[in-house]
Write an enzyme that holds these catalytic residues in place. Structure first.
Site, PDB file in Angstrom:
ATOM      1  N   ALA A   1      62.666  77.364  70.990  1.00  0.00           N
ATOM      2  CA  ALA A   1      61.904  78.581  71.511  1.00  0.00           C
ATOM      3  C   ALA A   1      60.086  78.676  71.879  1.00  0.00           C
ATOM      4  O   ALA A   1      60.016  79.543  72.704  1.00  0.00           O
ATOM      5  CB  ALA A   1      62.055  79.488  69.917  1.00  0.00           C
TER       6      ALA A   1
ATOM      7  N   GLY B   1      64.000  71.932  65.508  1.00  0.00           N
ATOM      8  CA  GLY B   1      64.009  71.596  66.440  1.00  0.00           C
ATOM      9  C   GLY B   1      64.596  72.815  67.398  1.00  0.00           C
ATOM     10  O   GLY B   1      63.743  73.355  68.906  1.00  0.00           O
ATOM     11  N   CYS B   2      64.815  73.805  66.768  1.00  0.00           N
ATOM     12  CA  CYS B   2      65.266  74.883  67.543  1.00  0.00           C
ATOM     13  C   CYS B   2      63.087  76.214  67.698  1.00  0.00           C
ATOM     14  O   CYS B   2      62.979  76.950  68.435  1.00  0.00           O
ATOM     15  CB  CYS B   2      65.583  76.097  66.777  1.00  0.00           C
ATOM     16  SG  CYS B   2      67.658  75.284  66.787  1.00  0.00           S
ATOM     17  N   THR B   3      62.950  76.030  66.897  1.00  0.00           N
ATOM     18  CA  THR B   3      61.569  75.988  66.989  1.00  0.00           C
ATOM     19  C   THR B   3      60.518  76.175  67.590  1.00  0.00           C
ATOM     20  O   THR B   3      60.016  76.496  68.674  1.00  0.00           O
ATOM     21  CB  THR B   3      60.821  76.059  65.366  1.00  0.00           C
ATOM     22  OG1 THR B   3      61.173  77.122  64.009  1.00  0.00           O
ATOM     23  CG2 THR B   3      58.762  76.808  65.314  1.00  0.00           C
TER      24      THR B   3
END
Length: 322
Positions: free
Chosen positions: A218, A213-215
């Site tokens: 970002a 999810g963070c990738t």
């Protein structure tokens, strides 16, 4: 017959003998009588006198030694004065004859008695010993720690605890970034209050680097990063990851912006995105020129966060041509 004649002739000789002895006794009587010999002392009397003399000598010698020891303990000026009577005392103990033994012993006993005041130096020596003992006991005692030093130590501990106890006040719309310093992905110091000014700032927050999810979040800001620059805004990513983990992730995903490490979640809490030990996925916008907080979105989806941030900037600056 001849034997009888001899007996007769012997008789007159015997009669003449008393006459000769009488003459010799008269001669002896005529001589003057020799003077009577001096009366001899009995052996017992002499032995008792010798014993008394030796006993007195033994008593005198320790007294003389004691007086000499006391004189040596006194001051140097007194030593010269006390040594003279001490030296006379032993000389008088040696009698010249048996007849003069008793007077000499009595005379020698007097200096010994006169030396008694010298024994008065003993209390002085005791006092000195007690003072030295008190000084030694005082030296053995552990040094007392002044109370002032303890107070200084307590005051030195308080400043170290202040940063940890400082509460993080949540920023509201219209507030500016605080003057706090953090590390970026290069392990360099960065002051967040200096980020917003001439240019605006977009900060997106994520739970953990290099996660799906963070990738997605970002990479979404990476893909439209040039659009933010057209409106005069720069992008920063914020998480509690260490600088090394952020740098590795930045290189892996080819991220064009800088990342801020907040391991204690201090700035994360100030932006209202702290959820226990985790971080809410969010993004905030600080206006260019004023540096004030103008937008705060908490709990957004990874793919929607970049688009929502850009749409707000476009609406907030309608005079800027796309």
């Amino acid at each position: 017959m001849p034997r009888k004649a001899a007996a007769k002739t012997d008789a007159p000789a015997d009669e003449a003998a008393p006459a000769s002895t009488g003459r010799r006794s008269t001669r002896l009587a005529e001589r003057p009588a020799p003077p009577p010999p001096p009366p001899k002392r009995s052996r017992k009397k002499r032995s008792s006198e010798e014993k008394e003399q030796t006993a007195e000598d033994k008593q005198v010698e320790p007294a003389a030694k004691k007086a000499k020891a006391d004189d040596e303990a006194e001051a140097p000026a007194k030593e010269d004065a006390t040594e003279k009577p001490a030296s006379k005392a032993p000389a008088s103990t040696k009698p010249a004859s048996k007849a003069s033994a008793k007077p000499s012993s009595k005379a020698s006993a007097k200096p010994a008695s006169s030396a008694k005041p010298a024994s008065s130096a003993k209390p002085a020596s005791k006092a000195g010993g007690s003072s030295t003992k008190a000084a030694a006991d005082k030296a053995d005692q552990p040094p007392t720690i002044p109370e002032v030093e303890m107070e200084e130590k307590e005051t030195t501990i308080i400043p170290d605890e202040k940063p940890a106890e400082e509460p993080s006040k949540e920023l509201q719309l219209g507030d500016t970034l605080p003057e706090w310093s953090f590390k970026n992905e290069k392990d360099e110091d960065i002051v967040v209050s200096q980020l917003a000014g001439e240019k605006g700032v977009v900060i997106f927050l994520f739970p953990k680097a290099d996660t799906p999810g963070c990738t997605t979040q970002a990479c979404g800001f990476r893909d439209i990063y040039s659009d933010f620059e057209k409106y005069g805004y720069v992008v920063y990513a914020l998480s509690k990851d260490k600088p090394a983990a952020q740098s590795k992730w930045q290189t892996k995903q080819n991220l064009p912006y800088s990342l801020i490490s907040d391991p204690n979640q201090k700035l994360i809490a100030a932006l209202g995105a702290k959820a226990g030990t985790s971080t809410k996925r969010s993004h905030v916008v600080f206006e260019k020129g004023s540096g004030k907080l103008v937008e705060k979105k908490l709990g957004v989806k990874p793919a929607d966060s970049p688009k929502q941030a850009l749409e707000f900037i476009k609406k907030h600056h309608p005079d800027v041509a796309a």
